[in-house]
Design a protein around this motif. Sequence first.
Motif, mmCIF file in Angstrom:
data_model
loop_
_atom_site.group_PDB
_atom_site.id
_atom_site.type_symbol
_atom_site.label_atom_id
_atom_site.label_comp_id
_atom_site.label_asym_id
_atom_site.label_seq_id
_atom_site.Cartn_x
_atom_site.Cartn_y
_atom_site.Cartn_z
ATOM 1 N N GLU A 44 0.842 -1.196 0.000
ATOM 2 C CA GLU A 44 0.000 0.000 0.000
ATOM 3 C C GLU A 44 0.876 1.244 0.000
ATOM 4 O O GLU A 44 1.853 1.327 0.728
ATOM 5 C CB GLU A 44 -0.912 0.011 1.218
ATOM 6 C CG GLU A 44 -1.944 -1.091 1.219
ATOM 7 C CD GLU A 44 -2.827 -1.058 2.448
ATOM 8 O OE1 GLU A 44 -3.104 0.048 2.951
ATOM 9 O OE2 GLU A 44 -3.217 -2.132 2.904
ATOM 10 N N ASP A 45 0.505 2.208 -0.845
ATOM 11 C CA ASP A 45 1.175 3.500 -0.932
ATOM 12 C C ASP A 45 0.160 4.572 -0.532
ATOM 13 O O ASP A 45 -0.813 4.785 -1.240
ATOM 14 C CB ASP A 45 1.674 3.724 -2.355
ATOM 15 C CG ASP A 45 2.414 5.035 -2.524
ATOM 16 O OD1 ASP A 45 2.628 5.735 -1.525
ATOM 17 O OD2 ASP A 45 2.789 5.336 -3.669
ATOM 18 N N LYS A 65 5.387 6.807 3.457
ATOM 19 C CA LYS A 65 5.453 5.602 4.274
ATOM 20 C C LYS A 65 4.679 4.469 3.605
ATOM 21 O O LYS A 65 3.465 4.511 3.503
ATOM 22 C CB LYS A 65 4.886 5.876 5.664
ATOM 23 C CG LYS A 65 5.228 4.812 6.646
ATOM 24 C CD LYS A 65 4.968 5.270 8.050
ATOM 25 C CE LYS A 65 5.606 4.317 9.025
ATOM 26 N NZ LYS A 65 5.544 4.805 10.373
ATOM 27 N N TYR A 66 5.418 3.456 3.131
ATOM 28 C CA TYR A 66 4.808 2.279 2.518
ATOM 29 C C TYR A 66 4.356 1.306 3.601
ATOM 30 O O TYR A 66 4.867 1.304 4.711
ATOM 31 C CB TYR A 66 5.807 1.560 1.620
ATOM 32 C CG TYR A 66 6.128 2.289 0.346
ATOM 33 C CD1 TYR A 66 5.257 2.241 -0.721
ATOM 34 C CD2 TYR A 66 7.306 3.003 0.215
ATOM 35 C CE1 TYR A 66 5.548 2.897 -1.903
ATOM 36 C CE2 TYR A 66 7.608 3.661 -0.963
ATOM 37 C CZ TYR A 66 6.727 3.601 -2.013
ATOM 38 O OH TYR A 66 7.017 4.246 -3.172
ATOM 39 N N LYS A 67 3.411 0.449 3.238
ATOM 40 C CA LYS A 67 2.933 -0.593 4.153
ATOM 41 C C LYS A 67 2.869 -1.901 3.370
ATOM 42 O O LYS A 67 2.170 -1.997 2.368
ATOM 43 C CB LYS A 67 1.562 -0.217 4.690
ATOM 44 C CG LYS A 67 0.998 -1.193 5.687
ATOM 45 C CD LYS A 67 -0.264 -0.620 6.293
ATOM 46 C CE LYS A 67 -1.350 -1.629 6.284
ATOM 47 N NZ LYS A 67 -2.597 -1.127 6.848
ATOM 48 N N GLU A 68 3.642 -2.891 3.810
ATOM 49 C CA GLU A 68 3.658 -4.213 3.179
ATOM 50 C C GLU A 68 2.986 -5.213 4.106
ATOM 51 O O GLU A 68 3.221 -5.197 5.306
ATOM 52 C CB GLU A 68 5.084 -4.683 2.918
ATOM 53 C CG GLU A 68 5.842 -3.894 1.896
ATOM 54 C CD GLU A 68 7.251 -4.406 1.698
ATOM 55 O OE1 GLU A 68 7.741 -5.196 2.544
ATOM 56 O OE2 GLU A 68 7.871 -4.010 0.706
ATOM 57 N N THR A 69 2.174 -6.083 3.534
ATOM 58 C CA THR A 69 1.560 -7.172 4.285
ATOM 59 C C THR A 69 2.160 -8.474 3.770
ATOM 60 O O THR A 69 2.001 -8.825 2.607
ATOM 61 C CB THR A 69 0.033 -7.178 4.097
ATOM 62 O OG1 THR A 69 -0.483 -5.911 4.475
ATOM 63 C CG2 THR A 69 -0.603 -8.269 4.937
ATOM 64 N N VAL A 80 2.703 -7.153 9.169
ATOM 65 C CA VAL A 80 2.648 -5.862 8.500
ATOM 66 C C VAL A 80 3.953 -5.131 8.763
ATOM 67 O O VAL A 80 4.395 -5.000 9.906
ATOM 68 C CB VAL A 80 1.439 -5.025 8.999
ATOM 69 C CG1 VAL A 80 1.451 -3.656 8.368
ATOM 70 C CG2 VAL A 80 0.147 -5.763 8.713
ATOM 71 N N LYS A 82 6.001 -1.519 7.947
ATOM 72 C CA LYS A 82 5.895 -0.143 7.478
ATOM 73 C C LYS A 82 7.300 0.439 7.381
ATOM 74 O O LYS A 82 8.117 0.226 8.248
ATOM 75 C CB LYS A 82 5.056 0.697 8.436
ATOM 76 C CG LYS A 82 3.624 0.236 8.545
ATOM 77 C CD LYS A 82 2.858 1.083 9.519
ATOM 78 C CE LYS A 82 1.432 0.582 9.654
ATOM 79 N NZ LYS A 82 0.665 1.376 10.604
ATOM 80 N N TYR A 83 7.558 1.172 6.285
ATOM 81 C CA TYR A 83 8.873 1.783 6.103
ATOM 82 C C TYR A 83 8.752 3.025 5.231
ATOM 83 O O TYR A 83 7.813 3.171 4.458
ATOM 84 C CB TYR A 83 9.883 0.789 5.490
ATOM 85 C CG TYR A 83 9.511 0.311 4.119
ATOM 86 C CD1 TYR A 83 9.980 0.950 2.984
ATOM 87 C CD2 TYR A 83 8.702 -0.793 3.943
ATOM 88 C CE1 TYR A 83 9.653 0.506 1.724
ATOM 89 C CE2 TYR A 83 8.363 -1.247 2.699
ATOM 90 C CZ TYR A 83 8.848 -0.590 1.592
ATOM 91 O OH TYR A 83 8.503 -1.023 0.351
ATOM 92 N N TRP A 84 9.726 3.926 5.382
ATOM 93 C CA TRP A 84 9.781 5.129 4.555
ATOM 94 C C TRP A 84 10.560 4.836 3.299
ATOM 95 O O TRP A 84 11.595 4.198 3.337
ATOM 96 C CB TRP A 84 10.465 6.278 5.309
ATOM 97 C CG TRP A 84 9.557 6.918 6.301
ATOM 98 C CD1 TRP A 84 9.473 6.606 7.632
ATOM 99 C CD2 TRP A 84 8.586 7.931 6.066
ATOM 100 N NE1 TRP A 84 8.523 7.366 8.233
ATOM 101 C CE2 TRP A 84 7.955 8.201 7.295
ATOM 102 C CE3 TRP A 84 8.195 8.634 4.943
ATOM 103 C CZ2 TRP A 84 6.960 9.156 7.410
ATOM 104 C CZ3 TRP A 84 7.202 9.582 5.070
ATOM 105 C CH2 TRP A 84 6.587 9.830 6.296
#
Length: 86
Positions: A44-45, A65-69, A80, A82-84
Motif C-alpha cells: 500500500e502507498d 510511508k509504505y505498508k507491506e503485508t 505488516v 511499514k517503512y519510509w
Amino acid sequence: MSEQEIAFLLVGLFVLLCVAFYAHKKRSKPCEKCGDGMFLAKLEDPAGINVKPKITLSLYAGPRKYKETWQCKNCGEQKVVKYWGS
C-alpha cells in the motif's frame, strides 16, 4: 576472445549474481510462527493509487510511508511492515 573480455564477462556475471542473491535474501523472510516462507500479499502507498494488491501508481515524488503485508505460505500468519521510501 581476449583475456580482458573474459575477465570483464566474469566480473559482470559475478555482480549480477550478487544482486540476485541480495534480492532473494531480502524477499525470503521466515514465518515467526511455523518457520515456513513468507510472500508479499499486499503493498500500500498512502500517497498513490493502489491499482492491485501489489501494484501502486505514485502521485507524489517525495518520501512516503509504505505498508507491506507479508503472509505465510503454510499457516496464513500475517505480518505488516511499514517503512519510509521514495
